[in-house]
Design an enzyme around this catalytic site. Structure first.
Site, PDB file in Angstrom:
ATOM      1  N   GLU A  83       0.824  -1.212   0.000  1.00 44.92           N
ATOM      2  CA  GLU A  83       0.000   0.000   0.000  1.00 44.92           C
ATOM      3  C   GLU A  83       0.859   1.262   0.000  1.00 44.92           C
ATOM      4  O   GLU A  83       0.503   2.253  -0.648  1.00 44.92           O
ATOM      5  CB  GLU A  83      -0.946  -0.001   1.210  1.00 44.92           C
ATOM      6  CG  GLU A  83      -2.084  -0.997   1.109  1.00 44.92           C
ATOM      7  CD  GLU A  83      -3.021  -0.713  -0.058  1.00 44.92           C
ATOM      8  OE1 GLU A  83      -3.048   0.433  -0.557  1.00 44.92           O
ATOM      9  OE2 GLU A  83      -3.737  -1.637  -0.480  1.00 44.92           O
TER      10      GLU A  83
ATOM     11  N   TYR B 234      -6.415   6.866   3.863  1.00 43.06           N
ATOM     12  CA  TYR B 234      -6.660   5.764   2.935  1.00 43.06           C
ATOM     13  C   TYR B 234      -5.850   4.529   3.305  1.00 43.06           C
ATOM     14  O   TYR B 234      -6.386   3.420   3.367  1.00 43.06           O
ATOM     15  CB  TYR B 234      -6.323   6.168   1.495  1.00 43.06           C
ATOM     16  CG  TYR B 234      -6.094   4.947   0.638  1.00 43.06           C
ATOM     17  CD1 TYR B 234      -7.174   4.181   0.205  1.00 43.06           C
ATOM     18  CD2 TYR B 234      -4.805   4.503   0.337  1.00 43.06           C
ATOM     19  CE1 TYR B 234      -6.983   3.013  -0.522  1.00 43.06           C
ATOM     20  CE2 TYR B 234      -4.598   3.343  -0.392  1.00 43.06           C
ATOM     21  CZ  TYR B 234      -5.683   2.606  -0.821  1.00 43.06           C
ATOM     22  OH  TYR B 234      -5.487   1.445  -1.517  1.00 43.06           O
TER      23      TYR B 234
ATOM     24  N   ASP C 118      -9.927   5.068  -2.626  1.00 40.81           N
ATOM     25  CA  ASP C 118      -8.814   5.503  -3.466  1.00 40.81           C
ATOM     26  C   ASP C 118      -9.372   6.051  -4.770  1.00 40.81           C
ATOM     27  O   ASP C 118     -10.594   6.211  -4.923  1.00 40.81           O
ATOM     28  CB  ASP C 118      -7.806   4.367  -3.688  1.00 40.81           C
ATOM     29  CG  ASP C 118      -8.329   3.298  -4.644  1.00 40.81           C
ATOM     30  OD1 ASP C 118      -9.549   3.302  -4.971  1.00 40.81           O
ATOM     31  OD2 ASP C 118      -7.537   2.440  -5.074  1.00 40.81           O
TER      32      ASP C 118
END
Length: 364
Positions: free
Chosen positions: A56, A139, A157
């Site tokens: 991520e 996020y 996202d």
């Protein structure tokens, strides 16, 4: 793939979408069948938190295909968070070189060390706990919490924004639309498979609900999509006008000494490309640099072809001057000589790799 442009809609589409359970179930069924196989993803069972976190961070503002080799490299070098925490800064920045957005690499190290030193090598299992770590924003915390720990977190996202604004025909411009997107998702995220749901929406946006040519005939949510019903899916999301990037110029100096070494220095610890290696260059500005700013006297030759490099908010035109030294000379203060054959061991970002390659070609 079939495009939805001009697609005829049979039956009457009401303003109210079908039940949340139907939309969620349809998405999860599609994900089980068509979700992408990615090296950091586990489609049955719980994903390993370190791999989720690492992927991520790398995927922030970077595409999947660009991330894959870097993810594999980092796992080979540092297979768990304790190994990464023990790594030298220089080694991590060198391994990251070319992936861009270098603050992510510095935050990656800071986060790994916080987890290893303060949390006994265990990532927090909640969105709130993850937000407290360096380099983990809203996020990323939601994505890790949902994918690695099964927390019912709202993950948003760019791909998810596009899918949801089309699904609900949200015409509020981004980023103001985020509250409405969050509200839609809060009614859809299942308690039992929040990570799969988030990844399903990401995959849908990446492969079906694409920005310019969405394939509505293949979409599992097509019957619920208000933008499709209006025949204008590409009208969403509504985005504000882009700000014009700054137009800057620079002048870089590529020099080889008698031992085929290149002169490098390390950028300041803050700002763009902080802590990375570079050839000496004039501070970037609106005007062209002067050869008078060279690191020392030599027969400098300015090349005709500059290197053009695009940052998020900057278009940079970097001119290049090259020189050869007939003998070995001491490096100016704050600089160092590095063998051209060992540049891969230096944290040289893409911009300066392109500059060095152009300079070396001219010196051959």
């Amino acid at each position: 793939m079939a495009s939805c442009t001009g697609l005829a809609i049979t039956g009457e589409m009401t303003a109210k979408p079908p039940s949340v359970d139907l939309r969620t179930a349809a998405l999860l069924a599609w994900y089980d069948r068509a979700g992408r196989d990615l090296p950091w993803r586990v489609k049955s069972g719980r994903a390993e938190p370190y791999r989720v976190w690492l992927s991520e961070i790398m995927l922030q503002q970077t595409g999947v295909e660009a991330v894959k080799p870097y993810f594999a490299k980092f796992l080979a070098l540092w297979p768990d968070v304790r190994a990464l925490a023990a790594a030298e800064d220089h080694a991590v920045m060198t391994a990251w070189a070319g992936l861009g957005y270098y603050a992510r690499a510095r935050n990656l190290l800071a986060c790994a060390r916080a987890v290893a030193d303060d949390l006994d090598g265990r990532f927090p299992e909640t969105e709130a706990g993850l937000r407290a770590l360096p380099g983990i924003g809203a996020y990323t915390a939601a994505a890790i919490a949902a994918i690695a720990f099964g927390e019912r977190a709202i993950v948003i996202d760019g791909n998810i924004e596009r899918v949801v604004t089309r699904l609900s025909a949200i015409d509020t411009p981004l980023p103001k639309a985020k509250a409405e997107i969050h509200a839609v998702l809060d009614g859809m995220v299942p308690a039992d498979r929040p990570g799969d749901f988030a990844q399903g929406l990401m995959d849908l946006g990446a492969t079906i609900c694409t920005p310019r040519s969405p394939s509505c005939l293949l979409c599992p949510l097509s019957e619920a999509c208000l933008a499709r019903a209006r025949g204008q899916p590409t009208a969403f999301p509504v985005k504000p006008a882009k700000k014009r990037r700054k137009q800057l110029q620079g002048l870089a100096f590529v020099v080889l000494d008698a031992q085929a070494r290149i002169l490098l220095r390390t950028r300041a610890g803050k700002g763009l490309l902080a802590g990375m290696a570079e050839v000496p260059n004039v501070d970037w500005s609106a005007g062209a640099g002067s050869l008078g700013a060279a690191p020392f006297q030599a027969e400098w030759r300015r090349l005709n072809q500059p290197v053009v490099h695009v940052f998020t908010h900057i278009d940079l035109r970097m001119e290049i001057a090259v020189a050869r030294l007939p003998a070995t000379a001491p490096a100016p203060e704050g600089m160092r000589w590095v063998a051209a054959t060992t540049l891969d061991a230096e944290p040289v970002p893409t911009l300066f790799r392109k500059v060095i390659e152009a300079g070396l070609r001219a010196l051959r």
